[in-house]
Design a protein around this motif. Structure first.
Motif, PDB file in Angstrom:
ATOM      1  N   ALA A   1       0.853  -1.191   0.000  1.00 36.08           N
ATOM      2  CA  ALA A   1       0.000   0.000   0.000  1.00 36.08           C
ATOM      3  C   ALA A   1       0.887   1.237   0.000  1.00 36.08           C
ATOM      4  N   VAL A   2       0.575   2.184  -0.874  1.00 30.45           N
ATOM      5  CA  VAL A   2       1.364   3.413  -1.017  1.00 30.45           C
ATOM      6  C   VAL A   2       0.945   4.407   0.054  1.00 30.45           C
ATOM      7  N   TRP A   3       1.915   4.949   0.776  1.00 25.63           N
ATOM      8  CA  TRP A   3       1.610   5.732   1.982  1.00 25.63           C
ATOM      9  C   TRP A   3       0.779   6.979   1.686  1.00 25.63           C
ATOM     10  N   ASP A   4       0.993   7.630   0.532  1.00 25.06           N
ATOM     11  CA  ASP A   4       0.267   8.868   0.255  1.00 25.06           C
ATOM     12  C   ASP A   4      -0.879   8.674  -0.735  1.00 25.06           C
ATOM     13  N   ASP A   5      -1.328   7.428  -0.915  1.00 23.82           N
ATOM     14  CA  ASP A   5      -2.485   7.144  -1.758  1.00 23.82           C
ATOM     15  C   ASP A   5      -3.757   7.449  -0.957  1.00 23.82           C
ATOM     16  N   PRO A   6      -4.539   8.450  -1.352  1.00 28.33           N
ATOM     17  CA  PRO A   6      -5.707   8.836  -0.562  1.00 28.33           C
ATOM     18  C   PRO A   6      -6.817   7.798  -0.558  1.00 28.33           C
ATOM     19  N   THR A   7      -6.739   6.805  -1.436  1.00 29.42           N
ATOM     20  CA  THR A   7      -7.794   5.792  -1.492  1.00 29.42           C
ATOM     21  C   THR A   7      -7.568   4.641  -0.513  1.00 29.42           C
ATOM     22  N   VAL A   8      -6.407   4.579   0.119  1.00 29.03           N
ATOM     23  CA  VAL A   8      -6.116   3.483   1.039  1.00 29.03           C
ATOM     24  C   VAL A   8      -6.888   3.689   2.345  1.00 29.03           C
ATOM     25  N   ASP A   9      -7.572   2.657   2.781  1.00 36.60           N
ATOM     26  CA  ASP A   9      -8.323   2.683   4.037  1.00 36.60           C
ATOM     27  C   ASP A   9      -7.447   2.071   5.131  1.00 36.60           C
ATOM     28  N   TRP A  10      -6.623   2.895   5.750  1.00 35.48           N
ATOM     29  CA  TRP A  10      -5.663   2.385   6.731  1.00 35.48           C
ATOM     30  C   TRP A  10      -6.325   1.717   7.933  1.00 35.48           C
ATOM     31  N   PRO A  11      -7.446   2.228   8.453  1.00 38.44           N
ATOM     32  CA  PRO A  11      -8.072   1.537   9.590  1.00 38.44           C
ATOM     33  C   PRO A  11      -8.570   0.131   9.248  1.00 38.44           C
ATOM     34  N   ALA A  12      -8.690  -0.203   7.955  1.00 40.02           N
ATOM     35  CA  ALA A  12      -9.150  -1.534   7.573  1.00 40.02           C
ATOM     36  C   ALA A  12      -8.069  -2.595   7.784  1.00 40.02           C
ATOM     37  N   PHE A  13      -6.830  -2.176   7.998  1.00 38.04           N
ATOM     38  CA  PHE A  13      -5.737  -3.119   8.212  1.00 38.04           C
ATOM     39  C   PHE A  13      -5.520  -3.335   9.707  1.00 38.04           C
ATOM     40  N   ASP A  14      -5.157  -4.565  10.049  1.00 39.55           N
ATOM     41  CA  ASP A  14      -4.829  -4.864  11.443  1.00 39.55           C
ATOM     42  C   ASP A  14      -3.485  -4.263  11.843  1.00 39.55           C
ATOM     43  N   LEU A  15      -2.626  -4.021  10.863  1.00 35.14           N
ATOM     44  CA  LEU A  15      -1.320  -3.420  11.116  1.00 35.14           C
ATOM     45  C   LEU A  15      -0.786  -2.883   9.793  1.00 35.14           C
ATOM     46  N   ALA A  16      -0.113  -1.761   9.854  1.00 38.60           N
ATOM     47  CA  ALA A  16       0.614  -1.226   8.706  1.00 38.60           C
ATOM     48  C   ALA A  16       2.100  -1.243   9.047  1.00 38.60           C
ATOM     49  N   VAL A  17       2.902  -1.872   8.193  1.00 34.30           N
ATOM     50  CA  VAL A  17       4.334  -2.021   8.428  1.00 34.30           C
ATOM     51  C   VAL A  17       5.078  -1.145   7.416  1.00 34.30           C
ATOM     52  N   VAL A  18       5.806  -0.172   7.895  1.00 36.93           N
ATOM     53  CA  VAL A  18       6.516   0.761   7.009  1.00 36.93           C
ATOM     54  C   VAL A  18       7.704   0.041   6.371  1.00 36.93           C
ATOM     55  N   ARG A  19       7.752   0.068   5.036  1.00 38.81           N
ATOM     56  CA  ARG A  19       8.838  -0.594   4.338  1.00 38.81           C
ATOM     57  C   ARG A  19       9.540   0.332   3.345  1.00 38.81           C
ATOM     58  N   ASN A  20       9.010   0.530   2.141  1.00 39.97           N
ATOM     59  CA  ASN A  20       9.782   1.226   1.098  1.00 39.97           C
ATOM     60  C   ASN A  20       9.275   2.646   0.858  1.00 39.97           C
ATOM     61  N   THR A  21       9.115   3.410   1.909  1.00 40.12           N
ATOM     62  CA  THR A  21       8.612   4.793   1.793  1.00 40.12           C
ATOM     63  C   THR A  21       9.767   5.756   1.550  1.00 40.12           C
ATOM     64  N   TRP A  22      10.523   5.501   0.497  1.00 40.74           N
ATOM     65  CA  TRP A  22      11.798   6.174   0.295  1.00 40.74           C
ATOM     66  C   TRP A  22      11.684   7.529  -0.395  1.00 40.74           C
TER      67      TRP A  22
END
Length: 305
Positions: A47-68
């Motif tokens: 999931a792309v961090w600045d994608d406004p369509t992502v529903d972050w609360p729908a995930f049990d956890l978000a793990v930061v990886r390639n936000t370079w």
């Protein structure tokens, strides 16, 4: 919630592996985490961090990886991190770690770091004339992957170094000026990787800086990576670094401590990566599975009332 409920939550868990628009499917190393999580009953979705369509609360956890891509938008990135309900590593860790001025705190705590001269926007650059070093490195305090970083010979390239400093300052960026530790050219850099609060593995990074920064826009620079067995001194320093952090090391899903060799033989810290470090999972047997197990534990922890 009892243990049986935790298991049910884990079995149906969905985890976001957070990346940037330039790497929407993650880099190859982090892709190895997806089947490892699937084997643990967890669905992982890039999931792309600045994608406004992502529903972050729908995930049990978000793990930061390639936000370079965050260095030029750090305020936006840290605000995003603070808005995500369940994030690893946590938003306060990210806010602290995305500006390398954290190294000053570690130095005050007695951790040996690469000697650094700090220049804020507007500070004079004539301090470069007083440095006792054959070569220096110039880089911004907010950066990833050696982007906007250059290596300069003194005194012949002092003008280029000053121009680099001025260019960063004009962009409103704090600048770090460090001596180039030439032992890295033969010994390389050592990165010790910690997963779920425990030591996992280590790698050697070959030298990457060959000369002045030429202003090429890139997401990161490729590195030469091989497995490495750290020395006792490197293990000791990495442990001291984790103990000096303003966070409980056991609360971190991952951590990377990057060390450089010195002529005395004593390592020094160049960076402590707690935000989006490459973890080099594919260089060590079992590393993807260790991270998957730590993610499962974090999902269970997030599910607790």
């Amino acid at each position: 919630m009892n243990e049986q409920s935790y298991s049910a939550t884990r079995a149906g868990a969905r985890v976001a592996l957070v990346t940037c628009a330039e790497l929407p499917d993650l880099d190859a190393d982090d892709q190895s985490l997806i089947p490892a999580l699937a084997a643990a009953g967890v669905t992982a979705v890039p999931a792309v961090w600045d994608d406004p369509t992502v529903d972050w609360p729908a995930f049990d956890l978000a793990v930061v990886r390639n936000t370079w891509d965050y260095p030029r938008r750090r305020a936006e990135f840290t605000a995003w991190a603070a808005s995500v309900p369940h994030l690893a590593n946590a938003a306060d860790v990210i806010a602290w770690n995305t500006d390398k001025r954290y190294l000053r705190e570690l130095e005050r705590a007695g951790i040996p770091i690469v000697p650094t001269t700090w220049l804020d926007p507007g500070d004079p650059t004539d301090v470069l004339d007083t440095l006792d070093a054959a070569e220096i490195v110039v880089k911004p305090a907010v950066s990833v992957g050696s982007v906007d970083t250059g290596r300069y010979r003194l005194p012949e390239q002092a003008g280029l170094a000053a121009a680099h400093v001025a260019r960063l300052q004009e962009g409103g960026r704090t600048v770090m000026v460090q001596p180039y530790l030439a032992d890295v050219d033969t010994d390389g850099e050592t990165a010790l990787l910690f997963i779920g609060g425990g030591y996992s593995h280590a790698i050697r990074k070959g030298p990457i800086l060959t000369g002045p920064d030429v202003g090429v826009e890139t997401l990161y620079q490729e590195e030469s990576i091989t497995p490495r067995t750290p020395s006792p001194a490197e293990h000791d320093l990495a442990a001291r670094v984790l103990a000096a952090l303003p966070f409980d090391p056991a609360s971190l899903l991952y951590a990377r401590v990057d060390l450089l060799p010195t002529p005395s033989g004593d390592p020094v810290v160049i960076e402590v990566e707690l935000t989006e470090p490459s973890l080099f999972l594919t260089t060590a047997d079992g590393a993807p599975q260790r991270l998957a197990a730590a993610v499962v534990a974090a999902v269970d922890h997030a599910a607790r009332p």
